[in-house]
Design a protein around this motif. Structure first.
Motif, PDB file in Angstrom:
ATOM      1  N   ASN A  85       0.847  -1.191   0.000  1.00 25.58           N
ATOM      2  CA  ASN A  85       0.000   0.000   0.000  1.00 25.58           C
ATOM      3  C   ASN A  85       0.881   1.239   0.000  1.00 25.58           C
ATOM      4  O   ASN A  85       2.008   1.205   0.507  1.00 25.58           O
ATOM      5  N   LEU A  86       0.372   2.285  -0.583  1.00 21.88           N
ATOM      6  CA  LEU A  86       1.123   3.537  -0.705  1.00 21.88           C
ATOM      7  C   LEU A  86       0.179   4.703  -0.442  1.00 21.88           C
ATOM      8  O   LEU A  86      -0.898   4.788  -1.048  1.00 21.88           O
ATOM      9  N   LYS A  87       0.589   5.563   0.463  1.00 24.97           N
ATOM     10  CA  LYS A  87      -0.168   6.780   0.748  1.00 24.97           C
ATOM     11  C   LYS A  87       0.728   7.985   0.479  1.00 24.97           C
ATOM     12  O   LYS A  87       1.882   8.024   0.926  1.00 24.97           O
ATOM     13  N   ILE A  88       0.197   8.929  -0.276  1.00 34.65           N
ATOM     14  CA  ILE A  88       0.908  10.179  -0.553  1.00 34.65           C
ATOM     15  C   ILE A  88       0.004  11.318  -0.133  1.00 34.65           C
ATOM     16  O   ILE A  88      -1.105  11.467  -0.651  1.00 34.65           O
ATOM     17  N   ASN A  89       0.456  12.080   0.810  1.00 33.42           N
ATOM     18  CA  ASN A  89      -0.276  13.263   1.257  1.00 33.42           C
ATOM     19  C   ASN A  89       0.634  14.467   1.129  1.00 33.42           C
ATOM     20  O   ASN A  89       1.855  14.376   1.367  1.00 33.42           O
ATOM     21  N   GLY A  90       0.044  15.591   0.747  1.00 31.92           N
ATOM     22  CA  GLY A  90       0.901  16.760   0.599  1.00 31.92           C
ATOM     23  C   GLY A  90       0.164  18.017   0.226  1.00 31.92           C
ATOM     24  O   GLY A  90      -1.064  18.038   0.076  1.00 31.92           O
ATOM     25  N   GLU A  91       0.940  19.059   0.070  1.00 31.87           N
ATOM     26  CA  GLU A  91       0.422  20.376  -0.254  1.00 31.87           C
ATOM     27  C   GLU A  91       1.248  20.983  -1.375  1.00 31.87           C
ATOM     28  O   GLU A  91       2.486  20.844  -1.394  1.00 31.87           O
ATOM     29  N   LEU A  92       0.560  21.629  -2.313  1.00 28.46           N
ATOM     30  CA  LEU A  92       1.238  22.382  -3.365  1.00 28.46           C
ATOM     31  C   LEU A  92       1.194  23.864  -3.010  1.00 28.46           C
ATOM     32  O   LEU A  92       0.110  24.423  -2.787  1.00 28.46           O
ATOM     33  N   LEU A  93       2.352  24.476  -2.963  1.00 25.93           N
ATOM     34  CA  LEU A  93       2.443  25.913  -2.704  1.00 25.93           C
ATOM     35  C   LEU A  93       2.740  26.601  -4.037  1.00 25.93           C
ATOM     36  O   LEU A  93       3.881  26.595  -4.515  1.00 25.93           O
TER      37      LEU A  93
END
Length: 442
Positions: free
Chosen positions: A92-100
């Motif tokens: 399983n792979l989780k990618i969480n993030g924010e683009l500034l």
């Protein structure tokens, strides 16, 4: 004084209006030449915009694609004794993030760039390795590497570190080979061949990366979950998988994806370069709403409609009011209509397209109204011409703005215009146009 008599007409007098109509048609076709040149100007300006985008991107970071992490485990080939690699994808792979996001300027052009703050986490299991029919003793477990594909390494914004079962690992540039991707980072991980459960289990990677225009991800997990939020208000989700949930408003956007391994065309493990790991990529484009060149090109395509209808309006006025315009005057009006597009292109490079369209329309229509009033010496005719052009330019703007309904609206509009022209043509006494009454005085 003798009463009026009908004098025999020459060929030119009898068919003067027909000859004038043919001249007008020829002039319309000739005026397509400058509109073709205007299209070339649009292509040139678009090329300059792309050059500016490439120049900014080369310094900040190009479009980024994140692939991985993937475990690369070397093994000995039974036939030749050489070495190849087996690749294992995460369970399983989780990618969480924010683009500034930011907008950088190069001359008059804006380029959308971003800094992405991402966290990648998940687990590996060795279950998929059993499907490769490779003996456990053939694997070189101690020289396994964990790879992350990054399309432009210049955009990496931090020293990338991974926590692997609670232990820190630092990444180095480069990949073991080009089977999966040609650009990326790697770190060696020591695996325990006697562990029949989790294959050295859990990982967490913090990744800061700069890019421009677009960011995309490869769904390498058996279950891949991606959640991205940003203050950018004009995202475009246009790749392999649409978001499962999305929110787009004046504060930005938030989107999540969930992709299963059944949605892509490659397995959880393989050897060599058998599969294209980028075949199911998805992501986000930071859409620039001011696509002025595309809209300007669409407007130019309707140039023949505007020029043709304007000329026919003037021609009907000539017939109904018995007021003649010289062909040179038609040419000047046609050139004014062509200059509208150069005004539109140049002004839209400085401000948004709708305001540029309004300004260019006001300038062009105002010029034609003033010229018509002077040519016909009638403010009433000039006002009627102006009102007609306002409706025509408004109609064209609606067409070029409504992408999905453009064909339908254009077809209905042209039908209505043709119906009105046919109606007004019935009010003209065509059989009287060639007659000429001459009154003689003694």
């Amino acid at each position: 004084m003798e009463p009026s008599t009908n004098e025999p007409l020459s060929f030119l007098d009898r068919y003067a209006y027909a000859i004038k109509a043919m001249i007008i048609l020829i002039m319309i076709l000739v005026l397509l030449i400058p509109t073709t040149m205007i299209q070339s100007i649009i292509w040139e300006r678009r090329d300059r915009q792309q050059e500016a985008t490439k120049e900014v991107s080369s310094r900040w970071g190009n479009e980024q694609n994140i692939t991985g992490p993937v475990l690369a485990i070397p093994y000995k080939l039974a036939e030749s004794g050489g070495t190849s690699y087996a690749y294992l994808l995460p369970e399983n792979l989780k990618i969480n993030g924010e683009l500034l996001p930011e907008k950088l300027k190069r001359g008059i052009f804006n380029v959308a760039v971003y800094t992405a703050k991402l966290q990648l986490s998940g687990t590996f299991t060795r279950d998929a390795l059993s499907k490769l029919n490779i003996s456990s003793s053939a694997f070189d477990w101690e020289h396994a590497s964990l790879l992350i594909g990054i399309s432009d390494l210049r955009g990496i914004d931090n020293q990338v570190q991974m926590m692997w079962n609670g232990k820190p690992y630092l990444f180095n540039p480069g990949v073991v080979n080009s089977d999966l991707f040609s650009s990326g980072i790697q770190t060696p991980v020591a695996l325990n061949p006697s562990d029949t459960g989790a294959l050295s289990g859990n990982f967490t990677v913090d990744l800061g990366i700069k890019g421009s225009g677009r960011i995309s991800f490869s769904p390498v997990g058996k279950t891949t979950t991606v959640g991205i939020n940003s203050s950018w208000t004009n995202p475009s989700f246009d790749e392999a998988f649409p978001p499962k949930t999305r929110r787009v408003d004046d504060k930005g956007f938030a989107a999540t994806w969930q992709v299963q391994h059944l949605n892509r065309n490659y397995p959880q493990s393989w050897t060599g370069s058998q599969f294209n790991i980028h075949s199911a990529d998805f992501g986000i484009k930071l859409f620039m709403p001011a696509e002025s060149y595309q809209q300007s090109m669409r407007a130019v395509k309707y140039a023949i409609l505007i020029i043709g209808l304007t000329f026919f309006i003037f021609y009907f006025i000539e017939l109904s009011q018995r007021r003649a315009l010289h062909p040179l005057q038609y040419a000047l009006i046609g050139l004014a209509l062509c200059i509208f597009y150069t005004l539109l292109i140049s002004i839209s490079e400085q401000i948004n397209f709708i305001m540029a369209y309004i300004i260019a329309s006001v300038l062009t229509i105002g010029l034609i109204i003033a010229y018509t009033a002077a040519a016909f010496k009638s403010s009433r005719i000039a006002a009627a011409i102006g009102a007609t052009l306002v409706l025509l330019y408004g109609f064209i703007y609606v067409i070029i703005s409504a992408e999905d309904q453009a064909l339908l609206m254009g077809s209905l509009g042209l039908f209505i215009i043709l119906a009105l022209m046919m109606y007004f043509s019935t009010t003209i006494k065509w059989d009287k146009l060639g007659q000429k009454n001459i009154t003689t005085n003694e």
